[in-house]
Design an enzyme around this catalytic site. Structure first.
Site, PDB file in Angstrom:
ATOM      1  N   CYS A 115      -5.105   4.956   4.581  1.00  0.00           N
ATOM      2  CA  CYS A 115      -5.417   6.381   4.065  1.00  0.00           C
ATOM      3  C   CYS A 115      -4.177   7.286   3.955  1.00  0.00           C
ATOM      4  CB  CYS A 115      -6.309   6.997   5.250  1.00  0.00           C
ATOM      5  SG  CYS A 115      -7.923   6.280   5.746  1.00  0.00           S
ATOM      6  N   GLY A 131      -5.829   5.126  -0.747  1.00  0.00           N
ATOM      7  CA  GLY A 131      -7.296   5.512  -0.454  1.00  0.00           C
ATOM      8  C   GLY A 131      -8.156   5.788  -1.674  1.00  0.00           C
ATOM      9  N   ASN A 189      -4.569   9.254   9.431  1.00  0.00           N
ATOM     10  CA  ASN A 189      -4.370   8.014   9.118  1.00  0.00           C
ATOM     11  C   ASN A 189      -3.975   6.816  10.104  1.00  0.00           C
ATOM     12  OD1 ASN A 189      -1.181   6.532   7.506  1.00  0.00           O
ATOM     13  ND2 ASN A 189      -3.431   5.780   7.386  1.00  0.00           N
ATOM     14  N   GLY A 190      -4.722   5.991  10.377  1.00  0.00           N
ATOM     15  CA  GLY A 190      -4.445   4.880  11.552  1.00  0.00           C
ATOM     16  C   GLY A 190      -5.811   4.638  11.823  1.00  0.00           C
ATOM     17  N   TYR A 245       3.754  -3.734   0.630  1.00  0.00           N
ATOM     18  CA  TYR A 245       2.836  -3.687  -0.460  1.00  0.00           C
ATOM     19  C   TYR A 245       2.543  -1.890  -0.402  1.00  0.00           C
ATOM     20  CZ  TYR A 245      -1.876  -4.068  -2.572  1.00  0.00           C
ATOM     21  OH  TYR A 245      -2.854  -3.790  -3.291  1.00  0.00           O
ATOM     22  N   SER A 274       2.422  -5.271  -7.787  1.00  0.00           N
ATOM     23  CA  SER A 274       2.768  -5.331  -6.259  1.00  0.00           C
ATOM     24  C   SER A 274       4.115  -6.272  -6.281  1.00  0.00           C
ATOM     25  CB  SER A 274       1.638  -5.955  -5.477  1.00  0.00           C
ATOM     26  OG  SER A 274       1.274  -7.042  -6.196  1.00  0.00           O
ATOM     27  N   ASP A 291       3.749  -9.933  -3.548  1.00  0.00           N
ATOM     28  CA  ASP A 291       4.136  -9.651  -2.357  1.00  0.00           C
ATOM     29  C   ASP A 291       3.434 -10.392  -1.275  1.00  0.00           C
ATOM     30  OD1 ASP A 291       1.521  -7.742  -1.085  1.00  0.00           O
ATOM     31  OD2 ASP A 291       1.510  -7.914  -3.329  1.00  0.00           O
ATOM     32  N   CYS A 340       0.758  -8.847  12.104  1.00  0.00           N
ATOM     33  CA  CYS A 340       0.170  -9.782  11.019  1.00  0.00           C
ATOM     34  C   CYS A 340       0.836 -11.141  10.916  1.00  0.00           C
ATOM     35  CB  CYS A 340      -0.050  -8.894   9.719  1.00  0.00           C
ATOM     36  SG  CYS A 340       1.338  -8.291   8.989  1.00  0.00           S
TER      37      CYS A 340
END
Length: 478
Positions: free
Chosen positions: A22, A49, A123-124, A263, A304, A367, A457
């Site tokens: 977001c 977003g 945001n989060g 990204y 990207s 990416d 990740c």
């Protein structure tokens, strides 16, 4: 380092990118048209977003809100902007990482509480939201939406007896996870960043006023000057008395999201002191050093992979070419009712330049690969143009774990690097070689700041604890 060179092909057909998070924007600027400036700021953050957009504006006496589903340009008209008047504003563009894509979940959220009116954009993701929501509901709280952002508002409202700033301090002690917040009252703008600094948030000036935003590109768009990033664990209050900084929590181990640089962020943004475009170019240079591929040209997957491809070409000496053209007028994903239409969808977004590609050995830079679907279609497209070899080079390590802090990277069983070996991934996308930037190579780009990032990740090292119950095999949050 991670690389392989197998042979055969296989096709998988699903979306192949992590979803946006977001974007938040806030402005305190008496004498300026804050509504339109917020509109322009959200335009600059639209890449973060595309599901919904909203703006809340305060004039010292009340807070007005307008929001809706769609892009910024679809939600707002001139009349709606004219009806939102004041000298303080916050805005939000949303992709739902928690809570369904539904109008009730669009932000900012606006509430009336004992201290007046309060609007919030977030945001989060909170990692202890289930526990907090259950506790609040057990003591009488009623929720209108399914977002974790409304949990934050309820905690603030319950602790506001001694003022909003005190309530925010108590709230920050209770909530865990990722949050960059902009908050509006009738006469204040407040910015808050979690103690790990997961999500970005920067601070700037506009004349005698102040602007906060997820990325500095939004400050540039409205003519504001960047001062600094909001610090992890900090509250910044902007009102008629100027700017006040409150360092609520000592910054814990910093865990800025590394994927902002790979990204998500716009290339012209500065985040936590680093220019995104220059970081991406350096990713390409490091990638070329790790994998000296013998090829005729380097092409990016636009947009990207563009910056990293230029870096790869600079370091390798292999000419940079634009072998794929992007349709700039393709917006949000359209309905694709059949397999044939899904296959056509890639060609609507990208088209190959046969004259550049025919007979060439190609390094194609992107990416990341999440599910491995779009990459396979692009490789097939290059084969159709007579490409001799396709070497896929990625400016990130393999994505093997889910994100719980505001990015939708899918369930782990959908992540191709969590299911398949490098050789299997390479075969599945039909490439002659597949090369991932190493995690060390990525982090070394940031020098002395290399330990300030969340890399969960890639390596599963979650800064806020994540447990894996034996009975389900699924990850859950504690």
């Amino acid at each position: 380092m991670a690389g392989c060179r197998p042979g055969s092909t296989n096709g998988i057909l699903l979306p192949d990118k992590p979803r946006e998070e977001c974007g938040v924007f806030g402005i305190y600027a008496p004498g300026h048209d804050v509504t339109r400036l917020t509109y322009y700021g959200l335009y600059a953050l639209q890449h973060r977003g595309q599901e919904s957009a909203g703006i809340a504006v305060a004039d010292g006496k009340k807070v007005q809100l307008y929001k809706g589903m769609g892009l910024v340009s679809e939600v707002f008209s001139g009349d709606q902007l004219n009806n939102l008047r004041g000298h303080i504003a916050i805005g939000h563009v949303r992709y739902s990482t928690t809570g369904a894509s539904h109008p009730v979940n669009a932000q900012p959220l606006l509430f009336r509480y004992a201290g007046g009116m309060l609007g919030l954009a977030h945001n989060g993701n909170l990692t202890n939201v289930t526990e907090l929501r259950s506790r609040l509901m057990a003591t009488g709280s009623v929720f209108q939406s399914s977002t974790d952002s409304e949990v934050i508002v309820n905690i603030i409202a319950r602790s506001a007896q001694n003022g909003l700033e005190d309530a925010l301090v108590k709230c920050m002690i209770d909530i865990k996870g990722a949050y960059s917040l902009v908050i509006i009252t009738e006469n204040k703008l407040i910015a808050v960043r979690d103690p790990h600094g997961f999500r970005p948030l920067c601070l700037g000036t506009l004349g005698e006023g102040y602007v906060v935003a997820s990325e500095s590109c939004a400050l540039d768009t409205v003519g504001a000057g960047l001062i600094r990033d909001v610090q992890p664990g900090e509250i910044v209050v902007m009102d008629e008395n100027g700017l006040e900084s409150i360092q609520v929590l000592k910054p814990r181990k910093r865990a800025h999201c590394i994927f902002e640089y790979i990204y998500f962020a716009r290339p012209d943004s500065f985040i936590d002191g680093f220019n995104v475009n220059m970081v991406r170019r350096e990713m390409g240079r490091v990638l070329a050093g790790e994998y000296p591929v013998d090829a005729d040209i380097v092409i990016p997957v636009p947009d990207s992979g563009t910056a990293a491809a230029r870096g790869f070409a600079e370091a390798s000496g292999i000419p940079f070419e634009e072998g794929l053209m992007k349709n700039r007028y393709i917006g949000r994903t359209f309905i694709q009712p059949s397999q044939e239409m899904r296959d056509l969808g890639v060609r609507l977004k990208l088209n190959s330049v046969r004259e550049v590609l025919n007979g060439k050995r190609v390094v194609m830079v992107d990416d990341s690969i999440v599910r491995g679907t779009t990459s396979g279609k692009i490789v097939a497209m290059l084969r159709d143009c007579g490409v001799k070899e396709v070497h896929m080079c990625l400016s990130s390590p393999p994505i093997t774990r889910s994100c719980y802090y505001g990015i939708d990277t899918s369930n782990e069983d959908e992540l191709i690097a969590a299911r398949l070996s490098l050789e299997e991934i390479c075969r599945s996308i039909g490439a002659d070689g597949l090369y991932y930037l190493s995690l060390d190579g990525l982090l070394n780009i940031f020098g002395n700041s290399r330990d300030n990032f969340c890399t969960a990740c890639f390596d599963g090292n979650y800064p806020v604890e994540v447990a894996k119950p034996k009975e389900t095999g699924k990850y859950s949050l504690e």
